[in-house]
Design a protein around this motif. Structure first.
Motif, short mmCIF file in Angstrom:
data_model
loop_
_atom_site.label_atom_id
_atom_site.label_comp_id
_atom_site.label_asym_id
_atom_site.label_seq_id
_atom_site.Cartn_x
_atom_site.Cartn_y
_atom_site.Cartn_z
N ASP A 165 -1.74 -9.98 0.00
CA ASP A 165 -3.13 -9.94 -0.31
C ASP A 165 -3.63 -8.85 -1.21
O ASP A 165 -5.09 -9.37 -1.38
CB ASP A 165 -3.85 -10.78 0.40
N LEU A 166 -2.85 -7.67 -0.58
CA LEU A 166 -3.55 -6.44 -1.26
C LEU A 166 -3.40 -5.93 -2.49
O LEU A 166 -4.15 -4.95 -3.15
CB LEU A 166 -3.68 -5.34 -0.27
N LEU A 167 -1.95 -6.89 -2.95
CA LEU A 167 -1.91 -6.87 -3.99
C LEU A 167 -3.28 -6.68 -5.08
O LEU A 167 -3.75 -7.05 -5.30
CB LEU A 167 -1.56 -8.05 -5.24
N GLY A 168 -3.45 -5.11 -6.18
CA GLY A 168 -4.41 -5.29 -6.73
C GLY A 168 -5.06 -4.01 -6.84
O GLY A 168 -5.88 -3.42 -7.02
N HIS A 169 -4.75 -3.92 -5.48
CA HIS A 169 -6.55 -2.77 -4.74
C HIS A 169 -5.36 -1.43 -4.52
O HIS A 169 -6.22 -0.30 -4.65
CB HIS A 169 -6.53 -2.67 -3.47
N SER A 170 -4.69 -1.76 -5.88
CA SER A 170 -3.62 -0.53 -5.82
C SER A 170 -2.03 -0.37 -6.58
O SER A 170 -2.80 -1.68 -7.28
CB SER A 170 -2.17 0.60 -4.99
N THR A 220 0.79 -1.26 0.10
CA THR A 220 -0.08 0.36 0.14
C THR A 220 0.61 1.01 -0.29
O THR A 220 0.38 2.37 -0.06
CB THR A 220 -1.13 0.17 1.43
N GLU A 221 2.30 0.72 0.31
CA GLU A 221 2.90 1.67 0.16
C GLU A 221 3.10 2.51 -1.04
O GLU A 221 4.41 3.92 -1.07
CB GLU A 221 4.61 2.00 1.28
N GLY A 222 3.24 2.21 -2.14
CA GLY A 222 4.31 2.95 -3.69
C GLY A 222 5.61 2.06 -3.67
O GLY A 222 5.94 1.73 -3.01
N ASP A 223 5.49 1.83 -5.02
CA ASP A 223 6.93 0.46 -5.14
C ASP A 223 8.06 1.79 -5.64
O ASP A 223 8.78 1.31 -5.91
CB ASP A 223 6.48 -0.54 -6.52
N ASP A 224 8.07 2.60 -5.53
CA ASP A 224 8.82 3.30 -5.39
C ASP A 224 9.54 3.94 -4.24
O ASP A 224 10.69 4.38 -4.14
CB ASP A 224 8.72 4.87 -5.86
N LYS A 225 8.80 3.60 -2.81
CA LYS A 225 10.20 3.59 -1.79
C LYS A 225 11.51 2.89 -2.36
O LYS A 225 12.39 4.23 -1.24
CB LYS A 225 9.74 3.43 -0.63
N PRO A 226 12.09 2.20 -2.66
CA PRO A 226 13.25 2.12 -2.34
C PRO A 226 14.56 3.05 -3.09
O PRO A 226 15.29 3.87 -2.69
CB PRO A 226 13.80 1.10 -3.21
N LEU A 227 14.18 3.77 -4.39
CA LEU A 227 14.67 5.34 -4.85
C LEU A 227 14.66 6.25 -4.11
O LEU A 227 15.58 6.86 -4.30
CB LEU A 227 13.49 4.84 -6.77
#
Ligand SMILES: Nc1nc2c(ncn2[C@@H]2O[C@H](COP(=O)(O)OP(=O)(O)OP(=O)(O)O)[C@@H](O)[C@H]2O)c(=O)[nH]1
Ligand SMILES: [Mg+2]
Length: 227
Positions: free
Chosen positions: A169-174, A144-151
């Motif tokens: 389990d929440l994949l697909g909701h964002s 739920t946090e955004g996939d850019d966090k490592p950058l």
């Protein structure tokens, strides 16, 4: 004439000195120490709850649980079956430091434990700068946090040995993309290990337990050689 003292540098040097003492003590006792870091709410306590519930009869584990306020997490972890639990309430500080951990360890008889988890304060910035005497940092990121966090928070991902992607389990909701977050993490740290799991459904937990068991064994072997 005035002399400039870099206070930040001095604080970190003192922190590193205490962290080295903690590391030496834990190695002497052959205890693996893992510093769990993440944004608030990624699931650090949830992962530890599941781990204690499922492994408490196999691996004796202690935890130091840091929070800005409340001992909620420490109470959750005691209820989940941690062998030993100590809360640290920082009263405002946005990270744990080595002195707080050393104080929390005072009087804690860790001799029966093989793992000491430190749950850091939820924050992806400050905890990256403070060595707590751990063997490794484990960074959690949830879907739920955004996939850019490592950058955006590279120091934390650079200094972590393992990235745990939680709440699958929440994949697909964002629009969080699993492959993109892995790619971003590897761009920052090409050696980082990656696990994906859901503390809610239990999917992927067995791989985390296997990783933990392997890492405990390797610590025991390294510590025995050094002894
Ligand atoms: N859907 C879903 N929710 C989860 C999962 N893991 C944790 N949560 C929920 O996420 C919320 C935060 O979880 P915590 O374990 O308290 O997170 P934390 O990282 O310890 O939080 P802080 O200690 O405040 O930084 C809780 O409501 C959990 O029930 C998961 O895998 N899936
Ligand atoms: Mg927590």
């Amino acid at each position: 004439m005035t002399t400039r003292i870099n206070v930040g540098e001095k604080v970190l040097k003192e922190n590193d000195r205490i962290a080295a003492e903690i590391r030496a003590e834990l190695s002497r006792k052959k205890i693996l120490s893992l510093n769990l870091v993440s944004s608030p709410g990624s699931g650090k306590t949830s992962l530890l709850e599941r781990t204690f519930q499922d492994l408490k009869d196999t691996i004796p584990m202690a935890v130091i649980a840091g929070d800005v306020q409340t001992d909620n997490d420490a109470r959750r972890l005691a209820a989940a079956g941690a062998t030993l639990v100590r809360p640290i309430v920082t009263g405002g500080a946005c990270h744990l430091d080595a002195r707080m951990v050393q104080q929390a360890m005072t009087g804690l008889d860790l001799s029966c434990c093989r793992v000491l988890f430190v749950e850091n304060v939820g924050n992806l910035v400050c905890p990256s700068s403070y060595d707590l005497g751990e063997d490794m940092k484990v960074v959690l990121i949830s879907t739920t946090e955004g996939d850019d966090k490592p950058l955006k928070y590279p120091a934390m991902f650079r200094r972590s040995s393992l990235m745990v992607i939680n709440k699958t389990d929440l994949l697909g909701h964002s629009d969080f993309d699993l492959e993109r977050v892995k790619d971003n993490a590897r761009r920052i740290n090409d050696k980082i290990g990656i696990l994906e799991l859901s503390c809610r459904t239990g999917a992927g937990l067995s791989a985390w337990y296997d990783w933990l068991a392997r890492t405990v064994d390797s610590k025991q072997r390294r510590a025995s050689k050094g002894a």
